[in-house]
Scaffold this motif. Structure first.
Motif, PDB file in Angstrom:
ATOM      1  N   UNK A  10     -66.160  -3.447 -69.560  1.00  0.00           N
ATOM      2  CA  UNK A  10     -66.600  -2.064 -69.403  1.00  0.00           C
ATOM      3  C   UNK A  10     -67.928  -1.752 -70.062  1.00  0.00           C
ATOM      4  N   UNK A  11     -68.517  -2.719 -70.782  1.00  0.00           N
ATOM      5  CA  UNK A  11     -69.794  -2.432 -71.434  1.00  0.00           C
ATOM      6  C   UNK A  11     -70.984  -2.838 -70.583  1.00  0.00           C
ATOM      7  N   UNK A  12     -70.771  -3.657 -69.572  1.00  0.00           N
ATOM      8  CA  UNK A  12     -71.866  -4.105 -68.718  1.00  0.00           C
ATOM      9  C   UNK A  12     -72.299  -3.011 -67.755  1.00  0.00           C
ATOM     10  N   UNK A  13     -73.538  -3.128 -67.286  1.00  0.00           N
ATOM     11  CA  UNK A  13     -74.072  -2.180 -66.311  1.00  0.00           C
ATOM     12  C   UNK A  13     -74.384  -2.926 -65.016  1.00  0.00           C
ATOM     13  N   UNK A  14     -74.506  -2.174 -63.943  1.00  0.00           N
ATOM     14  CA  UNK A  14     -74.827  -2.711 -62.617  1.00  0.00           C
ATOM     15  C   UNK A  14     -76.341  -2.637 -62.442  1.00  0.00           C
ATOM     16  N   UNK A  15     -76.965  -3.791 -62.304  1.00  0.00           N
ATOM     17  CA  UNK A  15     -78.412  -3.904 -62.114  1.00  0.00           C
ATOM     18  C   UNK A  15     -78.671  -4.362 -60.688  1.00  0.00           C
ATOM     19  N   UNK A  30     -76.290  -3.689 -71.396  1.00  0.00           N
ATOM     20  CA  UNK A  30     -77.226  -2.567 -71.231  1.00  0.00           C
ATOM     21  C   UNK A  30     -78.613  -2.810 -71.833  1.00  0.00           C
ATOM     22  N   UNK A  31     -78.689  -3.424 -73.009  1.00  0.00           N
ATOM     23  CA  UNK A  31     -80.001  -3.666 -73.635  1.00  0.00           C
ATOM     24  C   UNK A  31     -80.807  -4.682 -72.825  1.00  0.00           C
ATOM     25  N   UNK A  32     -80.149  -5.725 -72.336  1.00  0.00           N
ATOM     26  CA  UNK A  32     -80.834  -6.729 -71.528  1.00  0.00           C
ATOM     27  C   UNK A  32     -81.313  -6.122 -70.214  1.00  0.00           C
ATOM     28  N   UNK A  34     -82.080  -2.999 -69.591  1.00  0.00           N
ATOM     29  CA  UNK A  34     -83.186  -2.074 -69.817  1.00  0.00           C
ATOM     30  C   UNK A  34     -84.507  -2.828 -69.998  1.00  0.00           C
ATOM     31  N   UNK A  35     -84.490  -3.904 -70.776  1.00  0.00           N
ATOM     32  CA  UNK A  35     -85.701  -4.698 -70.975  1.00  0.00           C
ATOM     33  C   UNK A  35     -86.121  -5.371 -69.676  1.00  0.00           C
ATOM     34  N   UNK A  36     -85.136  -5.892 -68.927  1.00  0.00           N
ATOM     35  CA  UNK A  36     -85.435  -6.493 -67.628  1.00  0.00           C
ATOM     36  C   UNK A  36     -86.104  -5.476 -66.710  1.00  0.00           C
ATOM     37  N   UNK A  37     -85.549  -4.258 -66.651  1.00  0.00           N
ATOM     38  CA  UNK A  37     -86.121  -3.216 -65.799  1.00  0.00           C
ATOM     39  C   UNK A  37     -87.575  -2.930 -66.157  1.00  0.00           C
ATOM     40  N   UNK A  38     -87.868  -2.808 -67.434  1.00  0.00           N
ATOM     41  CA  UNK A  38     -89.246  -2.525 -67.867  1.00  0.00           C
ATOM     42  C   UNK A  38     -90.200  -3.627 -67.410  1.00  0.00           C
ATOM     43  N   UNK A  39     -89.809  -4.877 -67.636  1.00  0.00           N
ATOM     44  CA  UNK A  39     -90.671  -5.994 -67.255  1.00  0.00           C
ATOM     45  C   UNK A  39     -90.775  -6.151 -65.741  1.00  0.00           C
ATOM     46  N   UNK A  40     -89.653  -6.081 -65.051  1.00  0.00           N
ATOM     47  CA  UNK A  40     -89.641  -6.266 -63.601  1.00  0.00           C
ATOM     48  C   UNK A  40     -90.460  -5.178 -62.906  1.00  0.00           C
ATOM     49  N   UNK A  66     -79.565 -13.905 -71.567  1.00  0.00           N
ATOM     50  CA  UNK A  66     -79.702 -14.104 -73.015  1.00  0.00           C
ATOM     51  C   UNK A  66     -81.146 -14.055 -73.472  1.00  0.00           C
ATOM     52  N   UNK A  67     -82.092 -14.361 -72.597  1.00  0.00           N
ATOM     53  CA  UNK A  67     -83.510 -14.257 -72.971  1.00  0.00           C
ATOM     54  C   UNK A  67     -83.921 -12.818 -73.229  1.00  0.00           C
TER      55      UNK A  67
END
Length: 71
Positions: A10-15, A30-32, A34-40, A66-67
């Motif tokens: 339940x902590x994961x988000x749909x990207x 969620x933190x991964x 958000x960072x992915x969204x900013x870079x992508x 994990x990166x």
């Protein structure tokens, strides 16, 4: 060897990522995500990836997630 941070259900988000007419759906911490969204979005345009509401358990994990957590 550790496989990364523990993920509670339940902590994961749909990207959702749009690439050359394809829609790729993943689940991610969620933190991964958000960072992915900013870079992508910086490289591919502001509307080429998004976080969507709803349960993400049916989707595969974001490759190399994990990166984005090792910051």
């Amino acid at each position: 060897m550790s496989t990364g941070p523990a993920h509670r259900p339940g902590t994961d988000v749909h990207l959702s990522v749009f690439l050359h007419g394809l829609r790729l759906d993943y689940r991610a911490h969620p933190a991964a995500a958000q960072l992915f969204l900013c870079e992508w979005n910086a490289h591919h345009g502001a509307h080429s990836a998004a976080l969507l509401p709803g349960d993400a358990h049916e989707f595969p994990r974001l490759p190399c997630e994990r990166l984005y957590l090792a910051v």
